[in-house]
Structure formats: C-alpha cells, structure tokens
Write an enzyme that holds these catalytic residues in place. Structure first.
Site, PDB file in Angstrom:
ATOM      1  N   HIS A   1      -5.240  -3.679  -2.523  1.00 53.10           N
ATOM      2  CA  HIS A   1      -4.910  -2.729  -3.597  1.00 53.10           C
ATOM      3  C   HIS A   1      -4.727  -3.426  -4.941  1.00 53.10           C
ATOM      4  O   HIS A   1      -4.281  -2.810  -5.898  1.00 53.10           O
ATOM      5  CB  HIS A   1      -3.627  -1.961  -3.270  1.00 53.10           C
ATOM      6  CG  HIS A   1      -3.789  -0.970  -2.174  1.00 53.10           C
ATOM      7  ND1 HIS A   1      -4.416   0.253  -2.354  1.00 53.10           N
ATOM      8  CD2 HIS A   1      -3.438  -1.018  -0.878  1.00 53.10           C
ATOM      9  CE1 HIS A   1      -4.413   0.906  -1.210  1.00 53.10           C
ATOM     10  NE2 HIS A   1      -3.838   0.160  -0.291  1.00 53.10           N
TER      11      HIS A   1
ATOM     12  N   LYS B   1     -12.089  -0.306  -1.600  1.00 48.51           N
ATOM     13  CA  LYS B   1     -11.191   0.362  -2.552  1.00 48.51           C
ATOM     14  C   LYS B   1     -11.846   0.324  -3.937  1.00 48.51           C
ATOM     15  O   LYS B   1     -12.806   1.034  -4.164  1.00 48.51           O
ATOM     16  CB  LYS B   1      -9.798  -0.228  -2.436  1.00 48.51           C
ATOM     17  CG  LYS B   1      -9.180   0.249  -1.106  1.00 48.51           C
ATOM     18  CD  LYS B   1      -7.880  -0.340  -0.695  1.00 48.51           C
ATOM     19  CE  LYS B   1      -7.461   0.326   0.628  1.00 48.51           C
ATOM     20  NZ  LYS B   1      -6.670  -0.535   1.502  1.00 48.51           N
TER      21      LYS B   1
ATOM     22  N   SER C   1       0.802  -1.227   0.000  1.00 47.75           N
ATOM     23  CA  SER C   1       0.000   0.000   0.000  1.00 47.75           C
ATOM     24  C   SER C   1       0.833   1.274   0.000  1.00 47.75           C
ATOM     25  O   SER C   1       0.358   2.306  -0.467  1.00 47.75           O
ATOM     26  CB  SER C   1      -0.963  -0.008   1.183  1.00 47.75           C
ATOM     27  OG  SER C   1      -0.275  -0.244   2.379  1.00 47.75           O
TER      28      SER C   1
END
Ligand SMILES: *Cc1c(COP(=O)(O)O)cnc(C)c1O
Length: 409
Positions: A221, A258, A193
């Site tokens: 991610h 996300k 990250s």
C-alpha cells in the site's frame, strides 16, 4: 461422501451468517477506474479499490496489455522453464531502478511473495519478529516457516527491542549446548492495510542494524502511494528527515495489483537474496509465471508513475485531504492518518454491514471490513480514495456518508 464433514461445514456457515460474518461474492464490472456496474446494470461510484492511481483504465496501460498479448495469452510455464518472458525481466529491471535496489524478482501475487520469501529465507533456529497488524500474507508466511515467531505490539519498537533482547538471552544459554547459529528477521508492512498508518521505519532500521536482523518491509500500500514520487516508505522518510534508508532494508516486498494496476508481486533487494529465492522459493519455482500481458501492463503503469509522479501523487493527496477533512469536520469516528486508506470505525459487524448496504442503495460502493480482518467491535467502513476521483464525487460521497452516519449511529 462424508456426512459428518458436510454437517460440520454447514454449521459453521450458519454460525457465520447468524453473526453477520458470512462473506459472499458479487459481480462487478468496472467501466472506468472509479465507476462500476452490477449484473442489473446499476452504476456505482467506487470508493474501495486498491487502484490508487486509477491506472487500470489508462489507455497506455491497456495498450501495453494488448500489445504483449500477441506473444501468447499465457506464459506456458514456470519462470525457470518456458515462462521466462522478456516482459518479466524488463519489469524487474524497471522496479529495481525505481526502488534503487540491486535486483528484483516477480512472483504471481503479493500474497505468494510474502509466503515465498519468508518461508524460503527462514530456518528452524531462526526467529521472526512480526508486527501485530501485519497483512495476512505475512502472518501465513510466518506460520508455514519453521522459525519461531514473536509478535510485537503494533509499531511499538520498544516492545520489539525487548523481545529481541529476550531472544538473545535465551539463545546464549542454548547456544552453549547446540552451537546452532540463529538468524533474526523483522517483518513489517510499510503502510498497514487496515488502519492506513505508516511503519516507524527509521527505528526499525536502527534496531535491525543494532541486532543484525534481516529487515523485510511490505510496500503493497506504499508503492505509488507515499513519498513525493510514489517510491514508498523509504521515500516518505527521506522527504521528512533527509535520510535515505534504502540500504537499511534487506528486502522490499510489493504488489503489482494496487497502484501498479495489474496483478502479481515482487521482492527487491541485494542480488544474493534474489539468486537464493530463484533457487529455493517454492511459490516462485512451482507456479506458472504471469502472462506477458499482465506484466507489460504493470510495467506501463510503473512508467506512467515515473513520468507523472508529481501530478498523480498531488491528485491523490489532495483527494485524500479533502475526504478526510469533510468526514472529520462532521465528527465521524475515523482512524487519523495521511494516506488514502480512510477507516471509519463503526463497531458491531451488523451495523458496518448495514452502513455499506445503505450506501450501495445510494450508488456508492464502500466495503465493510469485519472480523477476522479486524478485531471484534472494530468493524468499519474502509474507504479508499483515488487520484482519479473528482472533487464533486468526493464531496457528494462525503455528504451521503455523513447523512447516513447521523441516521444509523
Ligand atoms: C494486498 C496486500 C498483499 C497481497 O498482495 P496481492 O498481490 O493482492 O496478493 C500483501 N501485503 C499487503 C500489505 C497487502 O496490502
């Protein structure tokens, strides 16, 4: 009241402020996926969200949220009691299909997923091998676990292998006495990250296989961000090498917060793992489930990703390449990479802060990241690019960053 405690806490806050490390909370309202206003109505272009595909504001995602809200604004209980919504099961099946895994379990956040999985699966004699730059939620999961923890150097698979061999040697000695079987776990972010780099999954899989380790990869991610269809780290390596590592990973952890534009976390893998977690994972058992609307919006975002992956991923990649190229050509001190997390290393925390404040005055929001999130003297601007940014927005932002860099550096 405890006056000693009050003094101690205030001193610590003063110390943080003195070192430019004090954190505060602003007010922000997103009026589109890329633009937000503050309390005074000032408008900002935002280059710092985890909303990689911009789906938080997609009409179909908002519609799904609204539609599910007629089933109640809250889930009313743990999944094991009354919080067992149709929406949750539907999303779990959808994620399993997307990730090509047997089964999936939703948690309330990605953070709680890591805590809940690592804590539940590991026991006293076990050993967790954890990448040095793993996300805080993995670190916290290993800290509350009763297992011992060995940190290997970032992405350094020879270091990992050496640590495993050492553990096996010392186990052989002690096992003669106790007879306790110890299990090994390897835990790594898929995409890291802070530096935005990608884990060496083929090597990790090989080591996990050779030494019988349970391999856990955190795809927070990576899902919706890498791989030609946004399926994450496994797909990224399949595109590159033609080898499908799905079955080499025991558990893929991820977040709904996300690219999937909502809130929540998930873990995917073989059914027995999921059954075990349902019975043993305390953050799953003792917390109220997510609302139907929250889950339905993540599901709508996942469906959009499945239908439009080529378009979304090519927009995201083109924007990433453009931003990286503009900043790179101007000689900024960036961490090289190919994903939309673009760290610009500034150094001292106060300078990183000033950089971000000056950009804010120009109407651009980019977070400065300081210790303890990153090492001392590695404070940075952490730019994230989205699929919904326009080329003009990227060019204009790069220009302003470069101008400021030349003034402040
Ligand atoms: C963001 C993140 C999490 C936490 O996910 P939340 O849903 O925000 O709690 C976990 N792991 C990694 C690697 C992350 O980047």
């Amino acid at each position: 009241m405890n006056p000693n405690l009050e003094n101690k806490l205030k001193e610590e806050l003063d110390e943080l402020e003195k070192n430019n490390l004090l954190r505060t909370v602003d007010n922000l309202r997103f009026i589109s996926s890329t633009k937000a206003i503050d309390n005074d109505g000032n408008e900002f272009l935002v280059f710092g969200t985890n909303n990689y595909l911009g789906l938080t504001h997609h009409p179909k995602v908002i519609e799904a949220f609204k539609e599910a809200s007629i089933y109640g604004t809250g889930s009313t209980g743990s999944r094991l009691t009354t919080g067992a919504s149709f929406e949750a099961r539907e999303l779990e099946n959808n994620i399993s299909e997307f990730k090509n895994t047997e089964s999936t379990l939703i948690f309330n956040t990605g953070y709680m997923t890591n805590l809940g999985v690592i804590y539940a699966l590991t026991q006293e004699n076990d050993v967790i091998f954890s990448d040095q730059l793993n996300h805080a939620s993995i670190i916290d999961g290993t800290r509350i676990s009763k297992a011992s923890v060995r940190i290997y150097k970032h992405k350094d698979t020879s270091d990992l292998e050496n640590l495993i061999k050492k553990e096996i040697e010392s186990n052989n000695e002690s096992n003669n006495k106790t007879n306790n079987k110890s299990n090994f776990f390897i835990v790594s972010d898929g995409v890291f990250s802070m530096d935005g780099d990608i884990a060496p999954l083929p090597e990790l899989a090989k080591i996990a296989d050779e030494y019988n380790c349970c391999l856990i990869i955190d795809e927070a991610h990576a899902t919706g961000v890498i791989g030609k269809n946004g399926k994450g780290t496994v797909e990224y390596y399949k595109d590159k090498t033609g080898i499908d590592l799905t079955d080499s990973i025991d558990l893929q952890i991820g977040t709904l917060s996300k690219a999937l534009a909502s809130e929540g976390g998930y873990v995917s893998g073989k059914q027995f793992y999921i059954d075990y977690l349902i019975n043993k994972s305390r953050p799953f058992i003792f917390s109220t489930a997510l609302s139907p609307s929250t889950i339905a919006s993540a599901n709508a975002a996942l469906n959009l990703l499945k239908e439009n992956s080529e378009e979304y991923l090519s927009n995201l990649n083109e924007n990433t390449i453009l931003m990286r190229k503009l900043l790179n050509d101007a000689g900024l001190n960036m961490v090289e990479g190919e994903i939309p997390i673009i760290p610009i290393i500034i150094g001292p925390a106060d300078l990183a802060n000033r950089f971000s404040k000056e950009l804010e005055k120009e109407g651009i929001l980019v977070s400065s990241i300081r210790p303890p999130s990153v090492p001392k003297d590695r404070s940075r601007l952490r730019l994230t690019v989205m699929a919904t940014h326009t080329k003009e927005e990227i060019e204009c932002t790069a220009r302003k960053i470069i101008e400021l860099w030349n003034v402040l550096k």
